[in-house]
Design a protein around this motif. Structure first.
Motif, short mmCIF file in Angstrom:
data_model
loop_
_atom_site.label_atom_id
_atom_site.label_comp_id
_atom_site.label_asym_id
_atom_site.label_seq_id
_atom_site.Cartn_x
_atom_site.Cartn_y
_atom_site.Cartn_z
N ALA A 1 1.02 -1.36 0.38
CA ALA A 1 -0.02 -0.09 0.51
C ALA A 1 1.21 0.96 -0.34
O ALA A 1 0.87 2.28 -1.15
N TYR A 2 1.95 1.40 0.45
CA TYR A 2 2.46 2.70 0.58
C TYR A 2 3.40 2.42 -0.64
O TYR A 2 3.96 3.59 -0.82
N THR A 3 3.92 1.49 -1.22
CA THR A 3 5.03 1.44 -2.42
C THR A 3 3.90 2.46 -3.22
O THR A 3 3.34 3.24 -4.25
N LEU A 4 2.60 1.74 -3.57
CA LEU A 4 1.40 2.87 -4.33
C LEU A 4 1.48 3.86 -3.89
O LEU A 4 1.08 5.12 -4.90
N PHE A 5 0.82 4.96 -2.74
CA PHE A 5 0.54 5.90 -1.96
C PHE A 5 1.57 6.67 -1.24
O PHE A 5 0.82 7.73 -1.40
N GLY A 6 3.01 6.50 -1.30
CA GLY A 6 3.62 6.77 -0.27
C GLY A 6 4.49 7.68 -1.41
O GLY A 6 4.27 7.59 -2.85
N THR A 7 5.16 8.63 -0.45
CA THR A 7 5.94 9.89 -1.99
C THR A 7 7.15 9.53 -1.90
O THR A 7 8.26 10.19 -2.30
N SER A 8 7.41 8.92 -0.24
CA SER A 8 8.92 9.11 0.46
C SER A 8 9.77 7.35 -0.98
O SER A 8 9.28 6.76 -0.66
N ARG A 9 11.16 7.64 -1.53
CA ARG A 9 11.46 6.78 -2.32
C ARG A 9 12.10 5.26 -1.49
O ARG A 9 12.57 4.53 -2.12
N THR A 10 12.49 5.37 0.20
CA THR A 10 12.94 5.05 0.67
C THR A 10 12.82 4.47 2.12
O THR A 10 13.34 3.24 2.58
N LEU A 11 11.72 5.11 2.59
CA LEU A 11 11.18 5.01 3.49
C LEU A 11 10.31 3.13 3.51
O LEU A 11 9.60 3.12 2.73
N ALA A 12 10.76 2.86 4.89
CA ALA A 12 10.23 1.19 4.65
C ALA A 12 9.26 1.24 6.16
O ALA A 12 9.47 1.33 7.56
#
Lengths: 604, 604
Positions: free
Chosen positions: A65-76
């Protein structure tokens, strides 16, 4: 349209340029993060009072879900220590840990937290995170670290010891100490030592053995997984489960099934405040990590879209049997250092965890709780920064007081109460600080058109006109102070016929301050003094024009203080202007005797 | 020592110069206020759900206490409508009105309220009253007026109708309407009409009949007492008590006995929040009345000592069988107009009320509730100012939203909930407003050393140095916004090597903002940009020197923005300075295309 969609689905942007090279880098980073995430997930689920496998579940769909909607490229994204602590402290008093109700309530908490984050995104309420000032967050983190460590010691000792605050935990630990299980203690201490050395020394040793920095760094990060596998081996070999070492036990194999958590209106209302707190804290932590990492590559994150990303991740956690999640500092740094290029690394990490859940869970049957506790303690102690209190005290006592109150509240009362105490005290101190703005009586610098503080400069004061400068916006925290102060100054200047309020520092006059100005005007009028304004900024003036104030207050609005004095007391003003620069007294000493009208009448 | 004592006992100051003339004036004012206070006391006690005589008790010792400790020379203390409403709304859900527990709890409320006020005085917490912004107070007053009126209509109709909010009251009134007692209604409507005319027309009529302004004014003020006596006469003559007209009934004669209210720890904790609210509202109202009156004679009141005065008055009320008290607007104005010179007028009023209690209470046996309700309604409707909502809306939508929320909260939920909603919303809106300060990218005005907003002026921007001006203090509400905004600006200026933060408008950098500045510095560093500061004010600089920031951030602190640019990009700066004034593009249009470095390289 496409642009609009890209705004809500940031993945569309980077996916367009996604190539083999990026995929290779993301894949490597994902592999390393997966190895790190496995012990973390199991441990933080245990910290939250949930079955360890829920931690793994929370590390699959939420990452997608975060991969689809998040804006940080490296946040885990994934389970996090402080969120797990909050979860346990909210649910602990309501249900027995391990019960079906407890687990269902954790899912509801994740669901609510996801909905709160999405609502904040839609209503643009991200600014609410500002309530959590840095001192409060810092105090909360340090105290949480101590509280979590105390809470995990029972696993290291192999005893039962529960409590909601530090005192209760210490008492329970002291009472349980005689029942210490020695094999558990041995495993716990060995793990602590191993993990501590892996974190602090291993890198150096590997480098001296000839490893490259990259290889050494990667190997260092596998410390927790190695500890986990070693301990499983030891427990299995020596049959320590029978010797009283508590182990994770059977973990159901296979992917989590998707289902909505049971919705209970009463429980929802009960959990909502905690869900808001969890959302805010998760958001603040996540954004600050994401921003730090993004800045290193001159990328940007969009805080409002981060709310969507984290909200989506928490909804996914709620639907797939997980627990509240957020972006974690240590994981994200590892992801960044390992060369992750896009959020795809997160999705690949999810694949890694999914494979683990599908095939490797039997491995964890013999995993001792003590090793998970050691993982938590070594990770969490980096959050404890007691020196921050001293540094903050040196800088600002008010901020230090807010920090200390938060720490004491968290340690002595409980997690939620501690944060509320800290936030409440920050607001109180803030209100106190802004409720007494600097207000100076000013006079004319001889030989110039400038007006300065009569306490700092030798200036000419008009006997008829009282000139007052306010160095702050006028709004409700200080509106009444202004009334008090002006009443005081007027009673000290019985001869005044006019009062000019000089407003170069006033960026805002809110409705409270407007009422106060009106009251001041009416009261001055009753005392035979006319109120005037000077140097009012454009936007403030625009707003005043929309009220009745200018029509009723009877005074004038002057462009400059000099213009005001020239109109209201031309005699004194002209005389002051005529005094040549050389005759001015040196004007930098505070509280120097002021050059009164009378004083320079005596001059030649 | 004597001065110190005078500070805590302001009466020592005026008592020294007290003479016959002042005593005469005070005596006259006291007589008029007494006549006004009798019906008010009885009515507001009834409004609070207490026996009417408690209102009289609350108008004896509390007035003496204020005379000793208060600083206003003309404030008339006693029961007040909004405090009575609050008392009823707090105690109503807990105990049956009229029960001994209810009456005891009201005394406890007065005691707590007195202690809270004294604690606020000792801890200098008067600034807490700032939480109640003008829009919240105004909305609360209007909604309270409506709520009180709805609550009193049952007495006018002679029915039973209770409720905690406007909807419940309206429903109860509608249901009770068929049971209307006609004699009661007749008395109620006649009283309303009489009191309304006495308030609005009587003065004019008396003046046309040849009365002096003074006599007309005094006679007008006796309207309520006249209504009271007339109604007693009517009820007695026509034996209306037997016809279902509810009357006050037997009032115990004699002065109240002194005793401590029963102390109950659990009830104390339950009543404490309400006591704090009552204290704050009473204090705000009282101080604003006192300040308005004091200003007319160029006297001063001391807000902190007012806390002592009101605290003492409430303690006295609690010890002598009264109810929470504060300074009332209408009474105080009458006291002032009647020529009261010192707080001795209050003590003399107390004597008047004491005489009433000793000798005249049998008079009130036949006093109908309907008349007291009419007294309340006619007095309270002056508080209702629905136009304020429209005026505030025109001036500031945020303030109007807070006012509307308070009104709706009070009317639809309840008195306390309404205030909390209003205060909460004010704080939220305040935080929102200050969380996004004005931050401008600035450039050098050609031919000058001035730096202005690139969006408003045709300025020269250095390609290497990003200049940013912040027009607000940096503190926790906006610390994170600063981080976001700078990250955004940096990503828009990929060529920048330096970032200079220009701080002429920064009056404070708190610990949160310091952390943010450090984070910004570290992030910029990671991106290859060096942070610098310029035009930092003295006090802010002093504080920064106490932190590690200046040692670690690696940049410089420049006295002016020009100095910063001259050091960091001397070429561009010198070239911009060389452009003659005439060549400058007209600089007042916003969003005008900015004069970039490249642009004027093309110039001849």
């Amino acid at each position: 349209m496409k642009e609009r969609l890209a705004c809500y689905l940031p993945c569309l942007e980077w996916a367009r340029q996604y190539d083999r090279e990026a995929a290779g880098k993301d894949g490597l980073a994902a592999a390393i993060v997966t190895l790190m995430l496995i012990p973390q997930s199991l441990a933080y689920a245990m910290l939250a009072g949930l079955p360890p496998v829920t931690g793994l579940y929370a590390s699959i769909l939420p990452l997608v879900a975060y991969t689809l909607f998040g804006t940080s490229r490296t946040l885990a994204v994934g389970p996090a220590a402080v969120l797990s602590l909050l979860t346990a402290s909210v649910l602990g008093p309501l249900f027995a840990a391990g019960s079906a109700e407890y687990n269902a309530a954790a899912l509801l908490l994740a669901l609510l937290s996801g909905l709160v984050l999405l609502a904040m995104a839609v209503l643009r309420l991200g600014f609410l995170a500002n309530f959590l000032s840095h001192p409060v967050i810092s105090g909360f983190m340090s105290a949480s670290g101590i509280l979590i460590t105390l809470g995990q010691l029972k696993h290291i000792l192999g005893i039962r010891a529960d409590g909601e605050n530090a005192l209760q935990l210490l008492g329970a630990l002291a009472r349980g100490l005689p029942q210490t299980n020695l094999p558990t203690l041995a495993i716990g201490v060995a793990s602590l030592l191993f993990l501590y050395l892996a974190r602090t020394r291993l890198n150096g040793w590997l480098r001296t053995l000839g490893c490259t920095a990259r290889v050494a760094g990667t190997l260092t990060r596998t410390g927790p997984v190695v500890a986990l596998l070693l301990s499983v081996l030891v427990v299995w070999l020596f049959e320590l489960g029978a010797a009283g070492v508590r182990v994770v036990g059977r973990i159901p194999e296979g992917l989590p099934s998707l289902s909505l958590p049971p919705l209970d209106a009463a429980l929802t209302m009960q959990l909502l405040p905690a869900a808001i707190l969890i959302s805010l804290i998760g958001f603040v932590e996540s954004v600050s990590v994401a921003q730090t990492l993004a800045a290193k590559r001159r990328q940007r994150i969009e805080p409002n879209q981060e709310l969507v990303g984290l909200g989506g991740a928490n909804l996914a956690a709620a639907l797939s049997g997980g627990l509240p999640v957020t972006g974690g500092l240590s994981r994200s740094v590892v992801n960044f250092d390992a060369g992750a290029q896009t959020p795809m690394a997160g999705a690949l990490t999810a694949v890694g965890i999914a494979i683990t859940v599908l095939f490797f869970t039997p491995l964890f049957h013999n995993l001792p709780h003590a090793v998970l506790a050691a993982t938590i303690i070594v990770a969490i102690l980096t959050l404890v920064d007691l020196g921050a209190l001293e540094r903050t005290w040196r800088y600002s006592r008010q901020d230090a007081a807010a920090m200390a109150a938060t720490m004491l509240g968290v340690l002595l009362i409980g997690v939620e109460a501690g944060i509320l105490v800290g936030v409440g005290l920050s607001l109180l101190l803030f209100l106190w600080r802004t409720s007494q703005p600097h207000i100076a009586v000013v006079g004319q610098l001889p030989g110039s058109e400038h007006f300065r503080n009569v306490k700092r400069f030798a200036v000419v004061e008009s006997p008829k006109v009282l000139s007052i400068r306010v160095d702050e916006s006028l709004y409700f925290p200080n509106a009444r102070y202004l009334e008090d102060r002006i009443a005081e100054l007027v009673s000290e200047h019985p001869q005044a016929e006019h009062l000019v309020l000089m407003c170069p520092g006033v960026n805002l006059i809110d409705a409270s301050a407007l009422e106060s100005l009106e009251a001041i005007g009416v009261r001055l009028h009753a005392a035979g003094i006319q109120l005037h304004l000077s140097e009012v900024k454009g936007p403030v003036m625009d707003r005043l024009k929309r009220s009745d104030f200018l029509a009723h207050f009877g005074g004038r609005v002057f462009l400059s203080q000099f213009e005001a004095l020239a109109a209201l007391d031309p005699q004194t003003t002209r005389r002051a202007l005529g005094i040549r620069g050389q005759e001015r007294a040196s004007g930098s000493l505070p509280h120097q005797s002021t050059l009164q009208e009378n004083d320079h009448e005596k001059r030649p």
